[in-house]
Write a protein that holds these residues in place. Structure first.
Motif, short mmCIF file in Angstrom:
data_model
loop_
_atom_site.label_atom_id
_atom_site.label_comp_id
_atom_site.label_asym_id
_atom_site.label_seq_id
_atom_site.Cartn_x
_atom_site.Cartn_y
_atom_site.Cartn_z
N GLY A 123 -60.39 -22.24 -4.64
CA GLY A 123 -59.78 -21.81 -5.90
C GLY A 123 -58.39 -21.24 -5.78
N VAL A 124 -57.80 -21.28 -4.59
CA VAL A 124 -56.44 -20.77 -4.40
C VAL A 124 -55.46 -21.68 -5.15
CG1 VAL A 124 -54.62 -20.32 -2.71
CG2 VAL A 124 -57.02 -19.82 -2.14
N LYS A 125 -54.55 -21.05 -5.90
CA LYS A 125 -53.51 -21.79 -6.61
C LYS A 125 -52.27 -21.86 -5.72
CE LYS A 125 -55.18 -20.50 -11.20
NZ LYS A 125 -54.86 -19.80 -12.48
N THR A 126 -51.92 -23.07 -5.32
CA THR A 126 -50.86 -23.26 -4.33
C THR A 126 -49.60 -23.80 -4.99
OG1 THR A 126 -52.56 -23.77 -2.67
CG2 THR A 126 -50.29 -24.37 -2.14
N ARG A 127 -48.46 -23.23 -4.59
CA ARG A 127 -47.15 -23.70 -5.07
C ARG A 127 -46.24 -23.93 -3.87
NH1 ARG A 127 -45.87 -18.75 -8.96
NH2 ARG A 127 -43.89 -19.84 -9.32
N PHE A 128 -45.81 -25.17 -3.71
CA PHE A 128 -44.90 -25.50 -2.62
C PHE A 128 -43.45 -25.38 -3.09
CE2 PHE A 128 -48.84 -27.67 -1.46
CZ PHE A 128 -48.97 -27.26 -0.14
#
Length: 375
Positions: A123-128
């Protein structure tokens, strides 16, 4: 109820992905930002001992890692002579506990991919391609503004953004990162059939050299020399240098040299630092390479970052507030253990630079005894 209601993790390496996953799996909303545009890692291998594998088991990814990696049980030390005389064979200690391989090699980008996929599954929201531009500390958390112009308030920021941590600099934390004097060639190459376990050779044209099998078809090779600027070498010159440094090694090395045209070759300096406890500044805490790093002489760098993630997440999940008692507990469980690993890694590096025949088996036994205990 966990001590935090939302967390920002800075950095998508092993420590960052692991801490994000463990918190998210416990129901804590987690954002993870990564400055790079995608999941990446230095394209060579990694050696993971039992304590690192124990954390991967906690994360639920051990079986997947084993399926693409190469577990093994021995470390062979050979002389740098034409016969490759075996000086000793060390049975790897089962430091991860029952059901966990003593040691495993794997392709480092595979580990990065598996860990990030597990974080997103949790459920981690990842932003590159995203960084922090400002941090504003509050009594109850941190206001964070990002490079895309957005901003969010977090109960806690976990900075796992590497050796030269931009977050550490933003906090004004003074930490000297120094070269150990060793330069390391890292080669990812096809695996000779007889290379079934790890091997080290001390002396010859290198301070030390060795390999770790990373799958049934590949292995990770490392050779050390005096740290120097190798940035201008062409691919052909890199291959020639590795040929020269390994010229006195035989057995599997002959086949490894023949495969260098198809190998991936990197060169880095071995560096070291250790931040005095506490590792937090208010509601921002530094873990992994951001707070401690060491040469790969005993293959514990990534393991220490994984342990940081496990201990920190346990404390945050089991506590009801972020206060000095939590940070004291984190320091008590991590600092001395990490310091021992950093000091012993640096000691082994210094032995090589001094061409001293140190008691490598005894040093490895001390580390095995240390990391066999839960952090």
């Amino acid at each position: 109820m966990p001590a935090v209601h939302n967390v920002l993790v800075v950095g998508g390496g092993v420590a960052g992905a692991a801490s994000a996953t463990l918190l998210a799996a416990a129901g804590v909303p987690v954002d993870l930002i990564e400055i790079k545009p995608d999941v990446t890692a230095l394209g060579s291998g990694i050696t993971l001992q039992g304590n690192a594998l124990r954390v991967l088991d906690h994360l639920g990814v051990l079986d997947e890692c084993i399926s693409v990696g190469h577990p093994f049980t021995t470390l062979t030390v050979r002389a740098p002579d034409a016969e490759g005389t075996v000086l000793t064979t060390i049975n790897s200690a089962p430091t991860g506990g029952p059901g966990v391989p003593p040691t495993m090699g794997m392709y480092r980008p595979d580990l990065a991919r598996i860990l990030m996929a597990r974080a997103e599954q949790a459920g981690v929201k990842t932003r590159f391609s995203t960084t922090i531009t400002t941090l504003t500390q509050r009594d109850n958390g941190v206001d964070v503004r990002f490079s895309d112009g957005t901003s969010t308030h977090y109960d806690l920021v976990i900075a796992a953004d590497g050796l030269r941590s931009p977050t550490r600099r933003m906090l004004g934390v003074q930490l000297e990162t120094r070269s150990t004097g060793l330069g390391i060639w890292r080669v990812f190459a096809p695996r000779p059939v007889e290379a079934t376990g790890a091997e080290l050779r001390y002396g010859g044209n290198c301070y030390y050299s060795g390999y770790t099998p990373t799958s049934w078809t590949t292995l990770y090779v490392h050779l050390t020399e005096d740290a120097q600027d190798r940035s201008e070498l062409t691919p052909e010159e890199k291959i020639a240098t590795v040929h020269e440094l390994s010229a006195g090694y035989h057995g599997p090395w002959d086949e490894i040299r023949d495969s260098l045209d198809d190998a991936t070759i990197h060169y880095t300096w071995a560096e070291t630092h250790l931040l005095d406890a506490p590792w937090n500044r208010g509601r921002v805490v530094l873990i992994g390479d951001a707070s401690h790093t060491c040469p790969p002489t005993i293959a514990q760098g990534a393991a220490m970052g994984l342990e940081d993630a496990l201990v920190l997440s346990e404390l945050l999940i089991d506590s009801d507030r972020v206060d000095e008692r939590l940070w004291e507990a984190f320091g008590e469980r991590r600092y001395d253990r990490v310091k021992t690993v950093v000091d012993e890694s640096n000691q082994l590096a210094q032995w090589q630079l001094d061409r001293v025949s140190g008691d490598v088996p005894a040093l490895m036994a001390r580390i095995a005894e240390l990391v066999s205990v839960e952090p």
